[in-house]
Design a protein around this motif. Structure first.
Motif, PDB file in Angstrom:
ATOM      1  N   SER A  72       1.827   8.337   7.285  1.00  0.00           N
ATOM      2  CA  SER A  72       0.967   6.797   7.146  1.00  0.00           C
ATOM      3  C   SER A  72       0.773   6.527   8.600  1.00  0.00           C
ATOM      4  O   SER A  72       1.970   5.669   8.994  1.00  0.00           O
ATOM      5  N   THR A 105      -1.176   3.592   8.996  1.00  0.00           N
ATOM      6  CA  THR A 105      -1.261   2.277   8.692  1.00  0.00           C
ATOM      7  C   THR A 105      -0.036   1.544   8.254  1.00  0.00           C
ATOM      8  O   THR A 105       1.033   2.100   8.064  1.00  0.00           O
ATOM      9  N   VAL A 106      -0.014   0.269   8.358  1.00  0.00           N
ATOM     10  CA  VAL A 106       1.073  -0.549   7.585  1.00  0.00           C
ATOM     11  C   VAL A 106       1.306  -0.236   6.158  1.00  0.00           C
ATOM     12  O   VAL A 106       2.632  -0.226   5.628  1.00  0.00           O
ATOM     13  N   ASN A 107       0.474   0.217   5.690  1.00  0.00           N
ATOM     14  CA  ASN A 107       0.808   0.644   4.036  1.00  0.00           C
ATOM     15  C   ASN A 107       1.001   2.113   3.941  1.00  0.00           C
ATOM     16  O   ASN A 107       0.519   2.644   4.778  1.00  0.00           O
ATOM     17  N   GLY A 108       1.826   2.320   3.002  1.00  0.00           N
ATOM     18  CA  GLY A 108       2.373   3.779   2.746  1.00  0.00           C
ATOM     19  C   GLY A 108       1.555   4.197   1.484  1.00  0.00           C
ATOM     20  O   GLY A 108       0.445   4.017   1.177  1.00  0.00           O
ATOM     21  N   ASN A 143       1.813   5.139  -2.681  1.00  0.00           N
ATOM     22  CA  ASN A 143       2.417   4.243  -3.729  1.00  0.00           C
ATOM     23  C   ASN A 143       3.149   5.551  -4.693  1.00  0.00           C
ATOM     24  O   ASN A 143       2.496   6.260  -4.923  1.00  0.00           O
ATOM     25  N   GLU A 145       7.036   2.054  -2.907  1.00  0.00           N
ATOM     26  CA  GLU A 145       6.111   2.221  -1.865  1.00  0.00           C
ATOM     27  C   GLU A 145       6.738   3.269  -0.665  1.00  0.00           C
ATOM     28  O   GLU A 145       7.859   2.632  -0.231  1.00  0.00           O
ATOM     29  N   LEU A 154       6.888   4.423   2.862  1.00  0.00           N
ATOM     30  CA  LEU A 154       6.280   4.303   4.223  1.00  0.00           C
ATOM     31  C   LEU A 154       6.341   5.647   5.000  1.00  0.00           C
ATOM     32  O   LEU A 154       7.105   6.528   4.613  1.00  0.00           O
ATOM     33  N   ARG A 168      -6.750   4.603  -0.936  1.00  0.00           N
ATOM     34  CA  ARG A 168      -7.995   4.715  -0.185  1.00  0.00           C
ATOM     35  C   ARG A 168      -7.658   5.928   0.982  1.00  0.00           C
ATOM     36  O   ARG A 168      -6.770   6.172   1.653  1.00  0.00           O
ATOM     37  N   ASP A 194      -7.840   7.463   5.725  1.00  0.00           N
ATOM     38  CA  ASP A 194      -7.284   6.447   6.775  1.00  0.00           C
ATOM     39  C   ASP A 194      -5.854   7.096   7.281  1.00  0.00           C
ATOM     40  O   ASP A 194      -5.002   6.472   7.869  1.00  0.00           O
ATOM     41  N   ARG A 227      -3.535   8.754   5.593  1.00  0.00           N
ATOM     42  CA  ARG A 227      -2.180   8.748   4.699  1.00  0.00           C
ATOM     43  C   ARG A 227      -2.189  10.316   4.174  1.00  0.00           C
ATOM     44  O   ARG A 227      -3.172  10.719   3.673  1.00  0.00           O
TER      45      ARG A 227
END
Length: 189
Positions: free
Chosen positions: A132, A134-137, A139, A146, A148, A163, A166, A168
């Motif tokens: 990932s 991004t800040v999000n990992g 789920n 979550e 990461l 999404r 991006d 992930r």
């Protein structure tokens, strides 16, 4: 139509030939029209043949109407197929995984599976880590956590990338692994 006429005439001729010997033989068996009425050739020609011809014409007309219906339906089907092809070209054909079926993917060490659309991932064998940028990992739907970047992926847990596109996904850390995926993805070796 000619075959049926020939058949009817042949039947009439055969009937006449089977009775003719009794008429000319002089035996006691003499033809009596009241006891055994015969169908004459003129009756066949004037009554039976026209009735058959009329029925054959009716059936021929029905067959022609059915053939026209088949032709019309074939044309309509071809038009529909052309429209479907145009729509598929405009919006693209969805993959099996995008239609809701899981796809089994075999990957070797270091390969990354990245979600291109919202995607579900299940690690079936081997080991992998979360990817990932991004800040999000990812789920983990199975345990509600979550994962990461660089977190170990547990076996048989359902992971959700909400999404796509991006960056992930997961990266294989064992020699090889089997993964089940539902959704569009790309593999980076």
């Amino acid at each position: 139509m000619k075959k049926i006429r020939i058949f009817a005439l042949s039947a009439a001729f055969a009937t006449t030939l089977s009775v003719f010997p009794m008429l000319v033989s002089g035996d006691e068996a003499i033809y009596n029209s009241e006891e055994d009425p015969l169908v004459s050739l003129s009756y066949i020609n004037e009554v039976i043949t026209p009735a058959y011809d009329e029925k054959i014409d009716e059936l021929t007309e029905t067959v022609n109407e059915l053939l026209q219906s088949v032709s019309d339906l074939t044309d309509a089907l071809e038009d529909s197929e052309a429209k479907v092809s145009e729509l598929e070209a405009a919006i693209g054909t969805p993959s099996e995984s995008a239609l809701g079926q899981y796809e089994v993917v075999y990957l070797k060490k270091g390969a990354k599976l990245l979600a291109e659309t919202p995607c579900e991932i299940i690690l079936r064998s081997g080991s992998a880590i979360a990817v990932s940028i991004t800040v999000n990992g990812l789920n983990n739907v199975t345990d509600g956590s979550e994962l990461l970047n660089a977190a170990d992926i547990p076996l048989f847990n359902q992971l959700l990338v909400p999404r796509g596109g991006d960056g992930r996904g997961i990266q294989i850390t064992s020699e090889d692994a089997y993964i089940m995926v539902r959704g569009d993805y790309s593999v980076v070796e």
